[in-house]
Design a protein around this motif. Structure first.
Motif, mmCIF file in Angstrom:
data_model
loop_
_atom_site.group_PDB
_atom_site.id
_atom_site.type_symbol
_atom_site.label_atom_id
_atom_site.label_comp_id
_atom_site.label_asym_id
_atom_site.label_seq_id
_atom_site.Cartn_x
_atom_site.Cartn_y
_atom_site.Cartn_z
ATOM 1 N N ASP A 62 2.418 0.946 3.313
ATOM 2 C CA ASP A 62 3.916 0.594 3.533
ATOM 3 C C ASP A 62 4.704 1.567 3.253
ATOM 4 O O ASP A 62 5.948 1.764 3.756
ATOM 5 C CB ASP A 62 4.186 -0.513 2.737
ATOM 6 C CG ASP A 62 3.256 -1.727 2.956
ATOM 7 O OD1 ASP A 62 3.600 -2.477 3.894
ATOM 8 O OD2 ASP A 62 2.267 -1.925 2.433
ATOM 9 N N GLN B 108 -3.680 6.588 9.274
ATOM 10 C CA GLN B 108 -4.517 5.805 10.383
ATOM 11 C C GLN B 108 -5.303 4.572 9.635
ATOM 12 O O GLN B 108 -5.356 3.433 10.091
ATOM 13 C CB GLN B 108 -5.293 6.450 11.382
ATOM 14 C CG GLN B 108 -4.351 7.604 12.087
ATOM 15 C CD GLN B 108 -3.458 6.723 13.109
ATOM 16 O OE1 GLN B 108 -3.714 5.633 13.306
ATOM 17 N NE2 GLN B 108 -2.944 7.504 13.866
ATOM 18 N N ASP B 109 -6.189 4.795 8.663
ATOM 19 C CA ASP B 109 -7.190 3.844 8.312
ATOM 20 C C ASP B 109 -6.525 3.221 7.111
ATOM 21 O O ASP B 109 -6.842 1.839 7.157
ATOM 22 C CB ASP B 109 -8.294 4.719 7.514
ATOM 23 C CG ASP B 109 -9.139 5.552 8.659
ATOM 24 O OD1 ASP B 109 -9.077 5.176 9.622
ATOM 25 O OD2 ASP B 109 -9.836 6.533 8.200
ATOM 26 N N TYR B 110 -5.617 3.509 6.413
ATOM 27 C CA TYR B 110 -4.978 2.823 5.322
ATOM 28 C C TYR B 110 -3.871 2.021 5.651
ATOM 29 O O TYR B 110 -3.724 0.901 4.889
ATOM 30 C CB TYR B 110 -4.564 3.866 3.995
ATOM 31 C CG TYR B 110 -4.053 3.344 2.855
ATOM 32 C CD1 TYR B 110 -4.887 2.305 2.051
ATOM 33 C CD2 TYR B 110 -3.171 3.799 2.278
ATOM 34 C CE1 TYR B 110 -4.325 1.914 0.968
ATOM 35 C CE2 TYR B 110 -2.665 3.224 1.078
ATOM 36 C CZ TYR B 110 -3.342 2.393 0.384
ATOM 37 O OH TYR B 110 -2.977 1.906 -0.866
ATOM 38 N N SER B 111 -3.134 2.387 6.534
ATOM 39 C CA SER B 111 -1.942 1.567 7.115
ATOM 40 C C SER B 111 -0.929 1.310 5.878
ATOM 41 O O SER B 111 -0.721 0.067 5.353
ATOM 42 C CB SER B 111 -2.265 0.100 7.647
ATOM 43 O OG SER B 111 -1.094 -0.395 8.356
ATOM 44 N N LYS C 209 3.078 -0.845 10.660
ATOM 45 C CA LYS C 209 3.858 -0.978 9.503
ATOM 46 C C LYS C 209 5.070 0.066 9.912
ATOM 47 O O LYS C 209 6.071 -0.298 9.131
ATOM 48 C CB LYS C 209 3.101 -0.806 8.458
ATOM 49 C CG LYS C 209 2.236 -2.169 7.895
ATOM 50 C CD LYS C 209 1.559 -2.006 6.618
ATOM 51 C CE LYS C 209 0.803 -2.897 6.123
ATOM 52 N NZ LYS C 209 0.101 -2.848 4.975
ATOM 53 N N ASP C 210 5.197 0.963 10.519
ATOM 54 C CA ASP C 210 5.896 1.971 10.330
ATOM 55 C C ASP C 210 6.481 2.387 9.053
ATOM 56 O O ASP C 210 7.691 1.769 8.456
ATOM 57 C CB ASP C 210 7.391 1.451 11.299
ATOM 58 C CG ASP C 210 8.269 2.605 11.325
ATOM 59 O OD1 ASP C 210 8.022 3.678 11.389
ATOM 60 O OD2 ASP C 210 9.517 2.080 11.406
ATOM 61 N N ASN D 36 2.162 2.719 14.712
ATOM 62 C CA ASN D 36 1.681 2.265 13.673
ATOM 63 C C ASN D 36 2.253 0.825 13.333
ATOM 64 O O ASN D 36 3.600 0.900 13.426
ATOM 65 C CB ASN D 36 1.833 3.021 12.508
ATOM 66 C CG ASN D 36 0.863 2.362 11.298
ATOM 67 O OD1 ASN D 36 1.475 1.596 10.542
ATOM 68 N ND2 ASN D 36 -0.290 2.837 11.095
ATOM 69 N N ASN E 44 0.687 -1.281 -0.020
ATOM 70 C CA ASN E 44 0.042 -0.061 -0.038
ATOM 71 C C ASN E 44 0.868 1.152 0.053
ATOM 72 O O ASN E 44 1.682 1.437 0.883
ATOM 73 C CB ASN E 44 -0.965 0.205 1.306
ATOM 74 C CG ASN E 44 -2.035 -1.159 1.302
ATOM 75 O OD1 ASN E 44 -2.061 -1.954 0.212
ATOM 76 N ND2 ASN E 44 -2.308 -1.666 2.322
#
Length: 239
Positions: free
Chosen positions: A49, A44-47, A76-77, A74, A5
């Motif tokens: 990469d 926040q919603d999509y997270s 994934k950071d 988060n 993403n």
């Protein structure tokens, strides 16, 4: 392989569309935010990469967005690729100091954009490939590379799980893997990023400062991550 993403934060519609179409052709899932506040909500919603973040934005500029994202927990950071139309060295340095991982100066070619994004996504794989030892222990630290957990022993006798980003964890693991060894900036870049690195080598100093804030009792007078003037950095702690 899971689809990666990518959050595109760009207020110029033509550039945002170009980036989205370019990355979509490479198999990435992309979302677009037109201003800084929208970027924080979508983050926040999509997270994502990777975040492709323009420096000049409405509501909040890219530097502030980058700073706030790095302060938010988060899983994934995400890696952050900052876009700037200016190109002056000071803008690149400021961007990296707020937590960006790389920068790209406008105008840029779609081919270079894809190369930068893929390079960022390969970074987290490098340490595990090169370091077969899964546990590192010293007097005050224990790192589990498989579980990505870093623990520090406190003077009170309790233990603290450190809240490190992926890059901070890999940097600490590299330093701890060879206590007393002096690592130059170029050696750390080669270890963590290899030939995929495009940025200024002073980004190492930025990440060292951020890491010290999380692992040192007094970051201004570090006990563990020492600066060797004119050479680089080393880790010291009794085993």
């Amino acid at each position: 392989m899971a689809v990666m993403n990518i959050l595109i934060v760009e207020d110029e519609p033509e550039i945002a569309q170009l980036i989205q179409e370019t990355l979509a052709r490479e198999g990435f899932d992309c979302r677009i935010a037109r201003d800084g506040l929208a970027a924080l909500r979508l983050f926040q919603d999509y997270s994502p990469d990777v975040i492709i973040l323009d420096l000049m934005l409405p509501q909040l500029d890219g530097l502030e967005v980058c700073t706030r994202i790095r302060q938010k927990p988060n899983p994934k950071d995400p890696y952050i690729l900052m876009l700037t139309a200016k190109g002056e060295e000071i803008d690149r340095i400021i961007g990296l100091s707020t937590g960006a991982d790389d920068y790209l100066v406008k105008p840029f070619s779609p081919r270079e954009l894809v190369a930068r994004v893929r390079a960022l996504l390969r970074r987290s794989l490098r340490l595990g490939e090169e370091n077969p030892q899964s546990i590192h222990k010293t007097q005050h630290f224990q790192l589990n590379l498989d579980q990505h957990i870093a623990i520090r022993s406190l003077e009170t006798g309790f233990e603290e799980v450190l809240d490190l980003t992926s890059l901070e964890f890999n940097l600490l693991a590299t330093l701890i893997s060879s206590p007393g060894r002096v690592w130059s900036r170029s050696q750390l870049i080669d270890r963590l990023w290899g030939n995929d690195f495009f940025g200024d080598d002073r980004v190492v100093d930025t990440h060292i400062r951020r890491l010290r804030k999380k692992v040192e009792p007094d970051p201004a007078n570090p006990l563990f991550i020492k600066t060797v003037i004119g050479l680089g950095y080393k880790f010291e702690d009794e085993t």
